[in-house]
Design an enzyme around this catalytic site. Sequence first.
Site, mmCIF file in Angstrom:
data_model
loop_
_atom_site.group_PDB
_atom_site.id
_atom_site.type_symbol
_atom_site.label_atom_id
_atom_site.label_comp_id
_atom_site.label_asym_id
_atom_site.label_seq_id
_atom_site.Cartn_x
_atom_site.Cartn_y
_atom_site.Cartn_z
ATOM 1 N N VAL A 2 0.847 -1.193 0.000
ATOM 2 C CA VAL A 2 0.000 0.000 0.000
ATOM 3 C C VAL A 2 0.884 1.246 0.000
ATOM 4 O O VAL A 2 1.800 1.367 0.805
ATOM 5 C CB VAL A 2 -0.917 0.018 1.240
ATOM 6 C CG1 VAL A 2 -1.757 1.274 1.268
ATOM 7 C CG2 VAL A 2 -1.805 -1.212 1.256
ATOM 8 N N LYS A 17 -3.545 0.557 -3.363
ATOM 9 C CA LYS A 17 -3.271 -0.801 -2.913
ATOM 10 C C LYS A 17 -2.823 -1.560 -4.149
ATOM 11 O O LYS A 17 -3.566 -1.703 -5.116
ATOM 12 C CB LYS A 17 -4.559 -1.396 -2.344
ATOM 13 C CG LYS A 17 -4.396 -2.761 -1.731
ATOM 14 C CD LYS A 17 -5.634 -3.044 -0.886
ATOM 15 C CE LYS A 17 -5.860 -4.523 -0.675
ATOM 16 N NZ LYS A 17 -7.139 -4.785 -0.017
ATOM 17 N N ASP A 133 -16.988 -9.540 6.869
ATOM 18 C CA ASP A 133 -15.675 -9.404 7.492
ATOM 19 C C ASP A 133 -15.593 -8.091 8.271
ATOM 20 O O ASP A 133 -14.709 -7.274 8.035
ATOM 21 C CB ASP A 133 -14.559 -9.502 6.452
ATOM 22 C CG ASP A 133 -13.212 -9.838 7.110
ATOM 23 O OD1 ASP A 133 -13.231 -10.291 8.269
ATOM 24 O OD2 ASP A 133 -12.170 -9.647 6.468
#
Lengths: 303, 187
Positions: A2, A17, A133
């Site tokens: 990143v 990213k 998540d």
Amino acid sequence: MVVKCESRVSGKVMVVKRIKKMPSVSGDASDEDEAGADQGFPVRYLREACLLRACNHPNVMKLEFVTYHEGQIELFSEFVGLNVEDYISSLSDEYFTRNKQKHEWVLQLGRYFMKQVLKGIDYCHSIGILLRDVKPRNFLISSDGTLKLTGFVLARFSLLPEEPLTQQVVTLSYRAPEIILGGTYPVYTAPVDIWSAGCTFAEMITGRTLFEGDSEIGQLLKIFKLLGTPSDCNKSFCFEVPSYIELLPQWQPQSLSERLEGLCDEGVDLLSRMLLYHPCSRITARDALKHPYFQGDHSLMKT
Amino acid sequence: TETTMRNSDLVIAHDQSNRNNTDGCGEYAIEIFEHLINTERRLSPSFNYMEQVQHDINPTMRGILIDWLVEVAEEYKLSSENLFLSTNYVDRFLSVMPVLRSKLQLVGVTCMLIASKYEEINAPQVEDFVYITDSTYSAQEVLQMEVVILHALKFNLTAVTPHNFLTRLCSLLNHDQQTKHLCEYLT
């Protein structure tokens, strides 16, 4: 990898990213079976990219654009800082001990962050995205204190709730019991994100992971130890549970307010509603935002 | 207006009763569908791309391609949602990019590859899609086409298909599976 960058056109600061794809094996036919042939754009990043593209909300990280050239993928998104997990661990222990001014500040911060966590989740659920998540690591803090939800690698667009989904989702410590107990293709939906948000909430207040199991069964034991072993499992969950659950020790529910020292009664009440076993009785993000815990003015004071 | 009112009341009542079901997203259902309608407007192919954009292909060829994709979806047991998505990608890609007739099948199969990655739990491999074209194209070509298509669609893959609405309507009207399959066939 990143990196931070600045657009030459707009002057906008962005985060890139950069994902290196597995080295392509084409042209090297002998290794092809071993290494697995090139499958093009990886599924996980494909979902992350297109779901983030579908979102437009202040509490969801904005993905500006995606490039994909010669096996290298770059996701350009708005600039944000630390994630919540790193932020919590950067605070010293005294922030989480009782009767200190610093602990008071953590409690305020918890409420301030939690409201944004729920707003982000509420938005995603309202456009049909299941996150799968939710955890402190996936909330990034921008310079003005806004939380940005990210980590859509496991997310999916789900409008067909009767459709079984995969079990391999949600970091274990934040995984809802219906996923753990549901077998290979469990049926689950939006409430799994609320369970994870509840675990995130507790972590922001105490500085420690709420349930830290080392395996699926270990995770289940940690949950039952705090919240009590359900007496009638088929009633507590909405589906047939595996029979081994009968063999687990019978624990009585522990007091959440003891575990979350210093948290006000409204906060404890909200948390207990987020951690209900039955997915349908679990509070929704929308209702959680209307909870008394968030009533009144709770802007953050600088200390 | 009164009938509309009553209808929306019915919808709400249905969603509330659904709340006790396993799906549990009744509360959000109306909003999700408002969002779908907006997205559908945004991510639809242009209606006249055959005349405006394409020179080498015609509607008949597109028809043959889609029929063939139906067979591929059957062969690999892909969901019907996948098929609708593939069709959306094909049409949106053809709305912005002129394609030679010799490459049309490549576009189709690659769109299906992308839709499978997006939609399926266990997506078929690139090799499977190469095989189903009788190796007309190489894996390399499929992967290159994937890059082109993803960029052309600007990674906006969360398209809305008739299938989304169908599921919702069938659930609202309490249709059984058979009726649902008939509707799917008709669309």
